[in-house]
Design a protein around this motif. Structure first.
Motif, PDB file in Angstrom:
ATOM      1  N   GLN A 150       2.801   2.049  -3.552  1.00 34.50           N
ATOM      2  CA  GLN A 150       0.933   2.189  -4.202  1.00 34.50           C
ATOM      3  C   GLN A 150       1.343   3.880  -4.396  1.00 34.50           C
ATOM      4  O   GLN A 150       0.746   4.070  -4.842  1.00 34.50           O
ATOM      5  CB  GLN A 150       0.097   1.550  -4.889  1.00 34.50           C
ATOM      6  CG  GLN A 150      -0.563   1.956  -5.737  1.00 34.50           C
ATOM      7  CD  GLN A 150      -0.330   1.762  -6.719  1.00 34.50           C
ATOM      8  OE1 GLN A 150       0.485   0.438  -7.034  1.00 34.50           O
ATOM      9  NE2 GLN A 150      -0.094   2.421  -7.788  1.00 34.50           N
ATOM     10  N   LEU A 151       0.822   3.766  -2.638  1.00 31.69           N
ATOM     11  CA  LEU A 151      -0.050   5.344  -2.562  1.00 31.69           C
ATOM     12  C   LEU A 151       2.083   6.839  -2.230  1.00 31.69           C
ATOM     13  O   LEU A 151       1.671   7.419  -3.630  1.00 31.69           O
ATOM     14  CB  LEU A 151       0.549   5.519  -1.199  1.00 31.69           C
ATOM     15  CG  LEU A 151       0.026   7.036  -0.837  1.00 31.69           C
ATOM     16  CD1 LEU A 151      -1.398   7.702  -1.258  1.00 31.69           C
ATOM     17  CD2 LEU A 151       0.266   6.936   0.788  1.00 31.69           C
ATOM     18  N   LEU A 152       2.784   6.217  -2.542  1.00 32.45           N
ATOM     19  CA  LEU A 152       3.877   6.974  -2.667  1.00 32.45           C
ATOM     20  C   LEU A 152       4.120   7.409  -4.878  1.00 32.45           C
ATOM     21  O   LEU A 152       4.245   7.979  -5.229  1.00 32.45           O
ATOM     22  CB  LEU A 152       5.420   6.126  -2.370  1.00 32.45           C
ATOM     23  CG  LEU A 152       5.436   6.688  -0.976  1.00 32.45           C
ATOM     24  CD1 LEU A 152       7.093   5.723  -0.614  1.00 32.45           C
ATOM     25  CD2 LEU A 152       5.181   7.529  -0.174  1.00 32.45           C
ATOM     26  N   ASN A 181      -0.712  19.411   1.644  1.00 27.68           N
ATOM     27  CA  ASN A 181      -0.002  18.025   0.782  1.00 27.68           C
ATOM     28  C   ASN A 181      -0.340  17.935  -0.115  1.00 27.68           C
ATOM     29  O   ASN A 181       0.253  17.705  -1.028  1.00 27.68           O
ATOM     30  CB  ASN A 181      -1.449  16.736   1.500  1.00 27.68           C
ATOM     31  CG  ASN A 181      -0.906  15.885   1.341  1.00 27.68           C
ATOM     32  OD1 ASN A 181       0.241  15.186   2.034  1.00 27.68           O
ATOM     33  ND2 ASN A 181      -1.734  14.943   1.057  1.00 27.68           N
ATOM     34  N   GLY A 202      -7.086  14.488   1.845  1.00 26.85           N
ATOM     35  CA  GLY A 202      -6.084  13.811   1.325  1.00 26.85           C
ATOM     36  C   GLY A 202      -5.130  14.471   0.429  1.00 26.85           C
ATOM     37  O   GLY A 202      -4.217  14.345  -0.293  1.00 26.85           O
ATOM     38  N   VAL A 245       0.433  -1.123   0.009  1.00 33.11           N
ATOM     39  CA  VAL A 245      -0.139  -0.119  -0.118  1.00 33.11           C
ATOM     40  C   VAL A 245       0.993   1.265  -0.231  1.00 33.11           C
ATOM     41  O   VAL A 245       0.455   2.310  -1.023  1.00 33.11           O
ATOM     42  CB  VAL A 245      -0.815   0.056   1.328  1.00 33.11           C
ATOM     43  CG1 VAL A 245      -1.305   1.775   1.111  1.00 33.11           C
ATOM     44  CG2 VAL A 245      -2.358  -1.124   0.488  1.00 33.11           C
ATOM     45  N   ASN A 246       1.998   0.980   1.417  1.00 27.79           N
ATOM     46  CA  ASN A 246       2.495   2.281   0.533  1.00 27.79           C
ATOM     47  C   ASN A 246       3.557   2.389  -0.496  1.00 27.79           C
ATOM     48  O   ASN A 246       3.880   4.031  -0.912  1.00 27.79           O
ATOM     49  CB  ASN A 246       3.986   2.135   1.764  1.00 27.79           C
ATOM     50  CG  ASN A 246       3.371   2.228   3.238  1.00 27.79           C
ATOM     51  OD1 ASN A 246       2.205   3.485   3.477  1.00 27.79           O
ATOM     52  ND2 ASN A 246       3.627   1.681   4.283  1.00 27.79           N
ATOM     53  N   SER A 277       7.019   5.997   4.459  1.00 31.76           N
ATOM     54  CA  SER A 277       5.061   5.884   4.853  1.00 31.76           C
ATOM     55  C   SER A 277       5.563   6.928   3.772  1.00 31.76           C
ATOM     56  O   SER A 277       6.128   8.395   3.694  1.00 31.76           O
ATOM     57  CB  SER A 277       4.722   5.768   6.126  1.00 31.76           C
ATOM     58  OG  SER A 277       5.001   6.603   6.124  1.00 31.76           O
ATOM     59  N   TRP A 278       4.212   7.694   3.924  1.00 30.14           N
ATOM     60  CA  TRP A 278       4.245   8.907   3.435  1.00 30.14           C
ATOM     61  C   TRP A 278       4.501   9.600   3.768  1.00 30.14           C
ATOM     62  O   TRP A 278       4.942  10.826   3.844  1.00 30.14           O
ATOM     63  CB  TRP A 278       2.810   9.047   2.888  1.00 30.14           C
ATOM     64  CG  TRP A 278       2.982  10.787   2.402  1.00 30.14           C
ATOM     65  CD1 TRP A 278       1.797  11.816   2.456  1.00 30.14           C
ATOM     66  CD2 TRP A 278       2.801  11.335   0.998  1.00 30.14           C
ATOM     67  NE1 TRP A 278       1.843  12.644   2.334  1.00 30.14           N
ATOM     68  CE2 TRP A 278       2.403  13.059   1.228  1.00 30.14           C
ATOM     69  CE3 TRP A 278       3.747  11.242  -0.039  1.00 30.14           C
ATOM     70  CZ2 TRP A 278       2.958  13.925   0.391  1.00 30.14           C
ATOM     71  CZ3 TRP A 278       3.827  12.143  -0.337  1.00 30.14           C
ATOM     72  CH2 TRP A 278       4.049  13.390  -0.382  1.00 30.14           C
ATOM     73  N   THR A 295       1.498   6.814  -6.542  1.00 28.83           N
ATOM     74  CA  THR A 295       0.208   8.013  -7.014  1.00 28.83           C
ATOM     75  C   THR A 295       0.793   8.562  -6.657  1.00 28.83           C
ATOM     76  O   THR A 295       0.475   9.219  -7.763  1.00 28.83           O
ATOM     77  CB  THR A 295      -1.079   7.166  -6.726  1.00 28.83           C
ATOM     78  OG1 THR A 295      -0.885   5.684  -6.372  1.00 28.83           O
ATOM     79  CG2 THR A 295      -2.081   8.093  -6.743  1.00 28.83           C
ATOM     80  N   TYR A 296       0.903   9.363  -5.711  1.00 24.05           N
ATOM     81  CA  TYR A 296       1.274  10.459  -5.330  1.00 24.05           C
ATOM     82  C   TYR A 296       2.544  11.434  -6.366  1.00 24.05           C
ATOM     83  O   TYR A 296       2.418  12.630  -6.735  1.00 24.05           O
ATOM     84  CB  TYR A 296       1.681  11.104  -3.594  1.00 24.05           C
ATOM     85  CG  TYR A 296       0.806  10.517  -2.565  1.00 24.05           C
ATOM     86  CD1 TYR A 296      -0.784  10.831  -3.030  1.00 24.05           C
ATOM     87  CD2 TYR A 296       0.576  11.021  -1.296  1.00 24.05           C
ATOM     88  CE1 TYR A 296      -1.417  10.592  -2.098  1.00 24.05           C
ATOM     89  CE2 TYR A 296       0.302  11.035  -0.463  1.00 24.05           C
ATOM     90  CZ  TYR A 296      -1.193  11.295  -0.907  1.00 24.05           C
ATOM     91  OH  TYR A 296      -2.646  10.939  -0.137  1.00 24.05           O
TER      92      TYR A 296
END
Length: 173
Positions: free
Chosen positions: A35-37, A84, A79, A32-33, A106-107, A39-40
């Protein structure tokens, strides 16, 4: 209670299942981390490319982030605050394509790293975080204690790093 449940093989089974479950949860969080990074980073890329296509980047950029924050928050919920989105944009600008951060980050780790202006200092904390698997709390603590600056000013860099390792070991106990 059944005697089979108190025997050593059963205890081993419980330990094996617990270990498998913990490892699976850790891998899921890491996925998840990652993929989130990613994506960001891509969102930051979209923002920067959109800004570069505009005519008056400075004024346009300020209103762009504010408008994006409003519209994306309405669409997706929290978010997408202005701060952000600024960090997401900064993330893209400071970490060029192809450069990857540790899958451990993590983010929240990234946000703490983005607050460091000096690239050498930021790189130092990235390496220490990765090497020693620092939590966000530990990263903040080391930044607040100016570990990088103390090391840079010290003639006994190895001594300070050994002291850091001892402090981390004591904190774990």
């Amino acid at each position: 209670m059944n005697n089979i449940l108190s025997q050593q093989p059963y205890d081993t089974l419980i330990a094996t299942i617990a270990s498998t479950y913990d490892q699976g949860r850790l891998r899921a969080v890491q996925a998840v981390n990652v993929q989130l990074l990613e994506t960001y980073w891509q969102i930051g890329q979209h923002i920067v490319e959109f800004e570069q296509g505009g005519s008056s980047k400075a004024d346009y950029g300020k209103s762009l982030i504010k408008q994006l924050s409003t519209d994306l928050t309405l669409r997706f919920g929290k978010g997408f605050s202005r701060s952000n989105l600024i960090r997401i944009r900064q993330f893209y600008l400071l970490y060029p394509k192809g450069a990857t951060l540790s899958h451990f980050f993590s983010w929240s780790h990234v946000v703490e790293l983005l607050k460091i202006d000096d690239p050498l200092e930021r790189g130092f904390y990235e390496q220490q975080c990765t090497r020693d698997r620092w939590t966000v709390r530990e990263l903040r603590r080391q930044k607040d204690s100016a570990l990088f600056l103390r090391l840079a000013a010290s003639t006994d860099k190895e001594g300070i790093l050994r002291l850091l390792e001892l402090t981390l070991q004591e904190a774990e106990e």
